[in-house]
Each structure stands twice: as structure tokens, then as C-alpha cells.
Write a protein that holds these residues in place. Structure first.
Motif, PDB file in Angstrom:
ATOM      1  N   GLU A  80       0.832  -1.208   0.000  1.00 38.24           N
ATOM      2  CA  GLU A  80       0.000   0.000   0.000  1.00 38.24           C
ATOM      3  C   GLU A  80       0.865   1.257   0.000  1.00 38.24           C
ATOM      4  O   GLU A  80       0.633   2.189  -0.774  1.00 38.24           O
ATOM      5  CB  GLU A  80      -0.923  -0.004   1.228  1.00 38.24           C
ATOM      6  N   ASP A 110       2.167  -7.094  -0.277  1.00 40.37           N
ATOM      7  CA  ASP A 110       0.798  -6.966   0.229  1.00 40.37           C
ATOM      8  C   ASP A 110       0.533  -7.838   1.449  1.00 40.37           C
ATOM      9  O   ASP A 110      -0.518  -7.718   2.072  1.00 40.37           O
ATOM     10  CB  ASP A 110      -0.211  -7.282  -0.878  1.00 40.37           C
ATOM     11  N   SER A 112       2.230  -3.594 -15.885  1.00 40.43           N
ATOM     12  CA  SER A 112       1.455  -2.949 -14.837  1.00 40.43           C
ATOM     13  C   SER A 112      -0.029  -3.273 -14.965  1.00 40.43           C
ATOM     14  O   SER A 112      -0.590  -3.241 -16.060  1.00 40.43           O
ATOM     15  CB  SER A 112       1.648  -1.431 -14.900  1.00 40.43           C
ATOM     16  N   LYS A 113      -0.663  -3.555 -13.831  1.00 41.96           N
ATOM     17  CA  LYS A 113      -2.112  -3.791 -13.809  1.00 41.96           C
ATOM     18  C   LYS A 113      -2.888  -2.499 -13.987  1.00 41.96           C
ATOM     19  O   LYS A 113      -3.917  -2.460 -14.636  1.00 41.96           O
ATOM     20  CB  LYS A 113      -2.522  -4.408 -12.466  1.00 41.96           C
ATOM     21  N   PHE A 114      -2.414  -1.440 -13.355  1.00 45.85           N
ATOM     22  CA  PHE A 114      -3.179  -0.203 -13.291  1.00 45.85           C
ATOM     23  C   PHE A 114      -2.621   0.916 -14.171  1.00 45.85           C
ATOM     24  O   PHE A 114      -3.312   1.892 -14.431  1.00 45.85           O
ATOM     25  CB  PHE A 114      -3.273   0.277 -11.843  1.00 45.85           C
ATOM     26  N   SER A 115      -1.379   0.793 -14.598  1.00 47.73           N
ATOM     27  CA  SER A 115      -0.762   1.827 -15.434  1.00 47.73           C
ATOM     28  C   SER A 115      -0.194   1.216 -16.714  1.00 47.73           C
ATOM     29  O   SER A 115       0.883   1.582 -17.165  1.00 47.73           O
ATOM     30  CB  SER A 115       0.362   2.524 -14.661  1.00 47.73           C
ATOM     31  N   PHE A 116      -0.915   0.266 -17.279  1.00 43.07           N
ATOM     32  CA  PHE A 116      -0.433  -0.437 -18.470  1.00 43.07           C
ATOM     33  C   PHE A 116      -0.091   0.533 -19.591  1.00 43.07           C
ATOM     34  O   PHE A 116      -0.857   1.447 -19.895  1.00 43.07           O
ATOM     35  CB  PHE A 116      -1.489  -1.428 -18.981  1.00 43.07           C
ATOM     36  N   GLY A 155       3.698   4.607  -7.108  1.00 42.12           N
ATOM     37  CA  GLY A 155       2.781   4.212  -8.172  1.00 42.12           C
ATOM     38  C   GLY A 155       2.746   2.707  -8.320  1.00 42.12           C
ATOM     39  O   GLY A 155       2.577   1.986  -7.347  1.00 42.12           O
ATOM     40  N   HIS A 156       2.970   2.215  -9.506  1.00 45.82           N
ATOM     41  CA  HIS A 156       2.841   0.789  -9.785  1.00 45.82           C
ATOM     42  C   HIS A 156       4.022  -0.028  -9.246  1.00 45.82           C
ATOM     43  O   HIS A 156       5.092   0.509  -8.977  1.00 45.82           O
ATOM     44  CB  HIS A 156       2.680   0.554 -11.284  1.00 45.82           C
ATOM     45  N   ARG A 189       5.907  -9.117 -11.221  1.00 49.90           N
ATOM     46  CA  ARG A 189       4.986  -8.165 -10.589  1.00 49.90           C
ATOM     47  C   ARG A 189       4.071  -8.859  -9.590  1.00 49.90           C
ATOM     48  O   ARG A 189       3.896  -8.410  -8.461  1.00 49.90           O
ATOM     49  CB  ARG A 189       4.147  -7.464 -11.659  1.00 49.90           C
ATOM     50  N   ASP A 190       3.489  -9.980  -9.991  1.00 49.79           N
ATOM     51  CA  ASP A 190       2.560 -10.693  -9.116  1.00 49.79           C
ATOM     52  C   ASP A 190       3.252 -11.239  -7.870  1.00 49.79           C
ATOM     53  O   ASP A 190       2.708 -11.169  -6.767  1.00 49.79           O
ATOM     54  CB  ASP A 190       1.865 -11.820  -9.879  1.00 49.79           C
ATOM     55  N   ARG A 228       2.793   1.714  -3.364  1.00 48.73           N
ATOM     56  CA  ARG A 228       1.893   2.161  -4.431  1.00 48.73           C
ATOM     57  C   ARG A 228       1.510   3.632  -4.264  1.00 48.73           C
ATOM     58  O   ARG A 228       1.410   4.374  -5.238  1.00 48.73           O
ATOM     59  CB  ARG A 228       0.637   1.300  -4.469  1.00 48.73           C
TER      60      ARG A 228
END
Length: 150
Positions: free
Chosen positions: A77, A127, A93-97, A84-85, A119-120, A80
Motif C-alpha cells: 500500500e 501486500d 502494470s495492472k493499473f498503469s499499463f 505508483g505501480h 509483478r505478481d 503504491r
């Protein structure tokens, strides 16, 4: 790669997590103990407060403390919020592809395939590690500094 800003944010948050009874800590004390430039730390703490991770009180008896218990704040958290990513390359990136300019089809790219796995795995570790976990590690290694009066 983790930025210096994110490292400073994590170090400051871990120090605040050490404090007993929701004690407020002055920026100067955090900066000195964690060896963080004060002006840079001020900007980081303001950002963390705006994002809801810190509580701040102004004035003579003011300072900062965690807004939530340490077991509820994960490294993922914080990173991020600051950096960011978590992806090592933009196309993973999941959110900033963002596709690579030199790639014909991201779905067929073996480099992207591997970086998505990186990444995962990284996200899974970050997390599931909280500020409380970091404190336990610090205590188990003898790295917990003595609390000081503020």
C-alpha cells in the motif's frame, strides 16, 4: 526499483509504528533518528497524511502518528501510494499499463509474460508484509531502538 522517497516513507512509518499509546512524534525527531532530510520528510509525511495513513496535529503538542494500526498498513500500500505501480516495466502494470514502443503484441511478448509474474510475486510479498511484521523483525534482530521522550 524502490525510490528513495518510498524507502524514507517506510522508515518513517515503521518508526511511528514503534510508538506506544498513539504518541505523536515531531518531524524533527523522525528526521534525526531515521537520517532523513527534514524538508523531504515533511513532503512525504504530508502526502501520507492526505492519503489517510497518518494523523497530524499542529501546534506545540503536535506531531504525527499512524492513522491506522500497524497490522493494517502493508508495504505494498505504501509503495503504491508513493511510487505508483509495482511492475518492473510499464507493459506489466495492472493499473498503469502502457505497451512498449518496440513490441508488436504485448500478449505474445515473453519478456512481458515474465515481468507479469515478477509483478505478481512482488505484490504478493509486499501486500502480505505489514508495519507490524517489520517491527517484529526489528525486535527479533535487536534493531529496535529505545523509545525516547518527545
Amino acid at each position: 526499483m524502490l525510490t528513495q522517497k518510498a524507502k524514507y516513507a517506510l522508515r518513517a512509518l515503521i518508526m511511528l509504528a514503534e510508538q506506544p499509546d498513539d504518541r505523536l512524534v515531531l518531524i524533527a525527531d523522525i528526521a534525526e533518528r531515521e537520517n532523513i532530510p527534514r524538508k523531504f520528510l515533511e513532503a512525504i509525511l504530508v502526502e501520507l497524511r492526505k492519503q489517510g495513513l497518518l494523523y497530524a496535529k499542529r501546534g506545540k503538542s503536535g506531531g504525527y502518528r499512524l492513522a491506522r494500526p500497524a497490522p493494517q498498513i502493508t508495504f505494498g500500500e505504501v509503495i503504491r501510494l508513493i511510487d505508483g505501480h509495482l511492475a518492473p516495466i510499464p507493459c506489466a502494470s495492472k493499473f498503469s499499463f502502457k505497451p512498449c514502443e518496440d513490441c508488436g503484441d504485448p500478449n505474445l511478448c515473453s519478456v512481458r509474460w515474465l515481468m507479469v509474474q515478477v509483478r505478481d510475486a512482488t505484490a504478493n510479498v509486499l501486500d502480505h508484509c505489514t508495519l507490524a511484521d517489520a517491527l517484529r523483525h526489528r525486535q527479533s534482530t535487536g534493531g529496535l531502538a529505545l523509545m525516547f521522550d518527545i
